[in-house]
Design an enzyme around this catalytic site. Structure first.
Site, PDB file in Angstrom:
ATOM      1  N   CYS A 118       0.820  -1.216   0.000  1.00 39.33           N
ATOM      2  CA  CYS A 118       0.000   0.000   0.000  1.00 39.33           C
ATOM      3  C   CYS A 118       0.857   1.270   0.000  1.00 39.33           C
ATOM      4  O   CYS A 118       0.369   2.345  -0.332  1.00 39.33           O
ATOM      5  CB  CYS A 118      -0.945  -0.009   1.188  1.00 39.33           C
ATOM      6  SG  CYS A 118      -2.093  -1.385   1.079  1.00 39.33           S
ATOM      7  N   HIS A 259      -3.649   6.872   2.282  1.00 38.98           N
ATOM      8  CA  HIS A 259      -3.959   5.564   1.697  1.00 38.98           C
ATOM      9  C   HIS A 259      -5.377   5.171   2.127  1.00 38.98           C
ATOM     10  O   HIS A 259      -5.769   5.396   3.266  1.00 38.98           O
ATOM     11  CB  HIS A 259      -2.944   4.525   2.175  1.00 38.98           C
ATOM     12  CG  HIS A 259      -3.337   3.146   1.802  1.00 38.98           C
ATOM     13  ND1 HIS A 259      -3.639   2.789   0.503  1.00 38.98           N
ATOM     14  CD2 HIS A 259      -3.514   2.024   2.547  1.00 38.98           C
ATOM     15  CE1 HIS A 259      -3.974   1.519   0.468  1.00 38.98           C
ATOM     16  NE2 HIS A 259      -3.908   1.028   1.694  1.00 38.98           N
ATOM     17  N   ASN A 289     -10.007  -0.498  -1.303  1.00 43.15           N
ATOM     18  CA  ASN A 289      -8.558  -0.377  -1.148  1.00 43.15           C
ATOM     19  C   ASN A 289      -7.889  -0.885  -2.428  1.00 43.15           C
ATOM     20  O   ASN A 289      -7.914  -2.078  -2.708  1.00 43.15           O
ATOM     21  CB  ASN A 289      -8.117  -1.205   0.062  1.00 43.15           C
ATOM     22  CG  ASN A 289      -6.619  -1.129   0.336  1.00 43.15           C
ATOM     23  OD1 ASN A 289      -5.863  -0.609  -0.480  1.00 43.15           O
ATOM     24  ND2 ASN A 289      -6.198  -1.652   1.469  1.00 43.15           N
TER      25      ASN A 289
HETATM   26  O1  UT7 Z   1      -4.056  -1.504   3.182  1.00 41.99           O
HETATM   27  C1  UT7 Z   1      -3.082  -2.159   3.922  1.00 41.99           C
HETATM   28  C2  UT7 Z   1      -3.333  -2.115   5.349  1.00 41.99           C
HETATM   29  N1  UT7 Z   1      -4.603  -2.676   5.685  1.00 41.99           N
HETATM   30  C3  UT7 Z   1      -5.362  -2.069   6.540  1.00 41.99           C
HETATM   31  O2  UT7 Z   1      -5.021  -1.018   7.006  1.00 41.99           O
HETATM   32  C4  UT7 Z   1      -6.630  -2.763   6.943  1.00 41.99           C
HETATM   33  C5  UT7 Z   1      -6.748  -2.745   8.443  1.00 41.99           C
HETATM   34  N2  UT7 Z   1      -7.885  -3.489   8.978  1.00 41.99           N
HETATM   35  C6  UT7 Z   1      -9.178  -3.127   8.795  1.00 41.99           C
HETATM   36  O3  UT7 Z   1      -9.480  -2.225   8.050  1.00 41.99           O
HETATM   37  C7  UT7 Z   1     -10.209  -3.812   9.638  1.00 41.99           C
HETATM   38  O4  UT7 Z   1      -9.564  -4.554  10.639  1.00 41.99           O
HETATM   39  C8  UT7 Z   1     -11.159  -4.754   8.847  1.00 41.99           C
HETATM   40  C9  UT7 Z   1     -12.090  -3.948   7.987  1.00 41.99           C
HETATM   41  C10 UT7 Z   1     -10.345  -5.727   8.001  1.00 41.99           C
HETATM   42  C11 UT7 Z   1     -12.010  -5.552   9.819  1.00 41.99           C
HETATM   43  O5  UT7 Z   1     -12.737  -4.656  10.684  1.00 41.99           O
HETATM   44  P1  UT7 Z   1     -12.684  -4.809  12.260  1.00 41.99           P
HETATM   45  O6  UT7 Z   1     -13.608  -3.837  12.820  1.00 41.99           O
HETATM   46  O7  UT7 Z   1     -11.258  -4.740  12.674  1.00 41.99           O
HETATM   47  O8  UT7 Z   1     -13.274  -6.246  12.459  1.00 41.99           O
HETATM   48  P2  UT7 Z   1     -12.591  -7.504  13.180  1.00 41.99           P
HETATM   49  O9  UT7 Z   1     -11.565  -8.117  12.286  1.00 41.99           O
HETATM   50  O10 UT7 Z   1     -12.201  -7.125  14.568  1.00 41.99           O
HETATM   51  O11 UT7 Z   1     -13.820  -8.464  13.260  1.00 41.99           O
HETATM   52  C12 UT7 Z   1     -14.976  -8.163  14.058  1.00 41.99           C
HETATM   53  C13 UT7 Z   1     -16.041  -9.186  13.733  1.00 41.99           C
HETATM   54  C14 UT7 Z   1     -15.528 -10.622  13.753  1.00 41.99           C
HETATM   55  O12 UT7 Z   1     -16.530 -11.455  14.252  1.00 41.99           O
HETATM   56  P3  UT7 Z   1     -16.487 -11.990  15.775  1.00 41.99           P
HETATM   57  O13 UT7 Z   1     -15.181 -12.694  15.916  1.00 41.99           O
HETATM   58  O14 UT7 Z   1     -16.565 -10.740  16.615  1.00 41.99           O
HETATM   59  O15 UT7 Z   1     -17.675 -12.861  15.846  1.00 41.99           O
HETATM   60  C15 UT7 Z   1     -15.308 -10.922  12.289  1.00 41.99           C
HETATM   61  O16 UT7 Z   1     -15.391 -12.299  11.996  1.00 41.99           O
HETATM   62  O17 UT7 Z   1     -16.526  -8.948  12.408  1.00 41.99           O
HETATM   63  C16 UT7 Z   1     -16.444 -10.166  11.660  1.00 41.99           C
HETATM   64  N3  UT7 Z   1     -16.238  -9.859  10.263  1.00 41.99           N
HETATM   65  C17 UT7 Z   1     -17.249  -9.635   9.421  1.00 41.99           C
HETATM   66  N4  UT7 Z   1     -18.573  -9.629   9.593  1.00 41.99           N
HETATM   67  C18 UT7 Z   1     -19.326  -9.354   8.513  1.00 41.99           C
HETATM   68  C19 UT7 Z   1     -15.053  -9.723   9.602  1.00 41.99           C
HETATM   69  N5  UT7 Z   1     -15.292  -9.428   8.315  1.00 41.99           N
HETATM   70  C20 UT7 Z   1     -16.646  -9.375   8.180  1.00 41.99           C
HETATM   71  C21 UT7 Z   1     -17.494  -9.113   7.092  1.00 41.99           C
HETATM   72  N6  UT7 Z   1     -18.818  -9.113   7.305  1.00 41.99           N
HETATM   73  N7  UT7 Z   1     -17.018  -8.858   5.848  1.00 41.99           N
END
Ligand code: UT7
Length: 334
Positions: A118, A259, A289
Site C-alpha cells: 500500500c 492511503h 482499497n
Molecule cells: O491496506 C493495507 C493495510 N490494511 C489495513 O489497514 C486494513 C486494516 N484493517 C481493517 O481495516 C479492519 O480490521 C477490517 C475492515 C479488516 C475488519 O474490521 P474490524 O472492525 O477490525 O473487524 P474484526 O476483524 O475485529 O472483526 C470483528 C467481527 C468478527 O466477528 P467476531 O469474531 O466478533 O464474531 C469478524 O469475523 O466482524 C467479523 N467480520 C465480518 N462480519 C461481517 C469480519 N469481516 C466481516 C465481514 N462481514 N465482511
C-alpha cells in the site's frame, strides 16, 4: 529526511484509470456471511471496481500514463524513466516497468518495479525524486497500480470485501525553487509486521504447486484487527511528525491524501493532524482499497475536479504490508 539537494522535484502532471465493472456490497451478501451495512460501517466502502480477468495491471497503468502525457502535452519519447509500485505485476518477471516501456513506446529509458504494497506509490515517488535530484533524469513517470481482484480469496469475508483495482500515475520534473515541489518525506519499514499481511505462495519459500493452490496461498491474507491498530498508529504518527518537522499545523495543509484502507484509519489520521474531513481526499467509498493505486488516483480525481491548486500543501500518507509506511510533504506546483 529534509531535502538538501540542489535540485527539487515537482509533480507536473497526473492521471488515473479505474475499470468500468462495479462490484457493490450487495454482491458479497450473495456469496459470503456479510452485509452492506457491516461493510459500510466498518470500512467506509460502498463499491469497488474489478478489471476483467483477461486484462493485467499494466492495462490500467498504461491508461493512467497516457492521461499523464496528454495532460502535460508530451509524448513517450520525452520520458527518461518509469518506476512502478505494485504487488500485482503482470507476472513475476519481467517487471511491469519493462512491459509499460514497450506498451507506451518509450525509447532509451530506465525503470523498475518497487514492492511496498500500500506504500508502493509513495516509495516509488521518493525513489523518483532521488533520480531527479541526481540531475541525470528530467522526466520520471511514477505509477501506483494494482489489480487486487487477481489475488483475492473470494471465500474470505475478512479480506474479499476490502479490495479493488485501479492505477494512478504522476510525472516528476526538476524544480529549482527549493520551496516548491516535494519538500520532505519520512519512510519506514518494519518486517516484524510481515506475519500480519502477506501472500505466501509463488515465491522461493513456497513455489507454486498443487498444494499451494489447494491451501489458497496465492491470495492476500490479513490479520485485520492487528493491522488496523498498527496502521492507525503508524499513519497518524508519521503524518503528524512530518508537519512537526516542517513547523506546519493542520490549518496550513490544503489536502491530506491518505492511503484508502479503512475510513476509520483515515479519520484517525486527520484528527491527529488537526484536520477537518473536508481537507481529506477520500475515494474509498467508490473504489475500496486499491493498494498502490489509492493515493495517485485520489490526487488525479481531485485535480481533475479543480480542487487542487498551485501553492497547496499536500501530505501523502500510507501504511501497508511489510510493514511499510511513510509520509510525503509537497507544495503543488501547477
Ligand atoms: O491496506 C493495507 C493495510 N490494511 C489495513 O489497514 C486494513 C486494516 N484493517 C481493517 O481495516 C479492519 O480490521 C477490517 C475492515 C479488516 C475488519 O474490521 P474490524 O472492525 O477490525 O473487524 P474484526 O476483524 O475485529 O472483526 C470483528 C467481527 C468478527 O466477528 P467476531 O469474531 O466478533 O464474531 C469478524 O469475523 O466482524 C467479523 N467480520 C465480518 N462480519 C461481517 C469480519 N469481516 C466481516 C465481514 N462481514 N465482511
Amino acid at each position: 529526511m529534509q531535502n538538501s539537494a540542489r535540485i527539487n522535484a515537482k509533480i507536473t502532471s497526473v492521471g488515473h484509470y479505474v475499470p468500468d465493472f462495479v462490484i457493490d456490497n450487495k454482491f458479497f451478501e450473495g456469496i459470503l456471511d456479510t452485509s452492506d451495512e457491516w461493510i459500510t460501517e466498518r470500512t467506509g466502502i460502498k463499491e469497488r471496481r474489478w478489471l476483467t480477468a483477461d486484462k493485467p495491471t499494466s492495462f490500467m497503468a498504461e491508461k493512467a500514463i497516457k492521461q499523464v502525457l496528454e495532460n502535460r502535452g508530451i509524448g513517450p519519447e520525452d520520458i527518461d524513466m518509469i518506476i512502478v509500485g505494485t504487488v500485482t505485476p503482470d507476472m513475476i518477471y519481467p517487471s511491469t516497468a519493462c512491459l509499460l516501456q514497450e506498451k507506451i513506446g518509450a525509447k532509451n529509458i530506465w525503470g523498475f518495479d518497487i514492492l511496498a504494497a500500500c506504500s508502493g506509490f509513495i516509495f516509488a515517488l521518493i525513489n523518483g525524486v532521488q533520480f531527479i535530484q541526481s540531475g541525470n533524469f528530467k522526466k520520471v513517470l511514477v505509477v501506483g497500480a494494482d489489480k487486487m481482484s487477481a489475488i483475492l480469496n473470494i471465500q474470505d469475508r475478512n479480506s474479499a470485501i476490502l479490495f479493488g483495482d485501479a492505477a494512478g500515475a504522476v510525472l516528476l520534473e526538476p524544480e529549482e525553487d527549493k520551496n516548491e515541489g516535494i519538500l520532505d518525506w519520512i519512510m519506514n519499514i518494519d518486517g516484524s509486521g510481515a506475519k500480519n499481511l502477506f501472500q505466501l505462495g509463488g515465491g522461493s519459500l513456497h513455489p507454486a504447486s498443487h498444494q499451494t493452490v489447494d491451501d489458497r496461498m496465492h491470495f492476500v491474507y490479513q490479520e485485520g484487527r492487528t493491522v488496523f491498530k498498527d496502521a492507525v498508529k503508524g499513519m497518524a504518527d508519521v503524518s503528524y511528525d512530518i508537519l512537526e518537522e516542517n513547523n506546519l499545523k493542520g490549518k496550513d495543509v490544503a489536502w491530506l491524501v491518505p492511503h484508502q484502507a479503512n475510513h476509520r484509519i483515515i479519520t484517525a489520521t486527520a484528527e491527529r493532524m488537526g484536520l477537518s474531513m473536508d481537507k481529506v481526499m477520500v475515494n474509498i467509498n467508490k473504489y475500496g482499497n486499491t493498494t498502490a493505486g489509492t493515493i495517485p488516483t485520489c490526487i488525479s480525481e481531485y485535480w481533475q475536479a479543480g480542487k487542487v491548486n498551485k501553492g497547496d500543501y499536500l501530505v501523502l500518507s500510507s501504511f501497508g504490508a511489510g510493514y511499510t509506511w511513510g509520509s510525503v510533504l509537497l507544495k503543488w506546483s501547477y
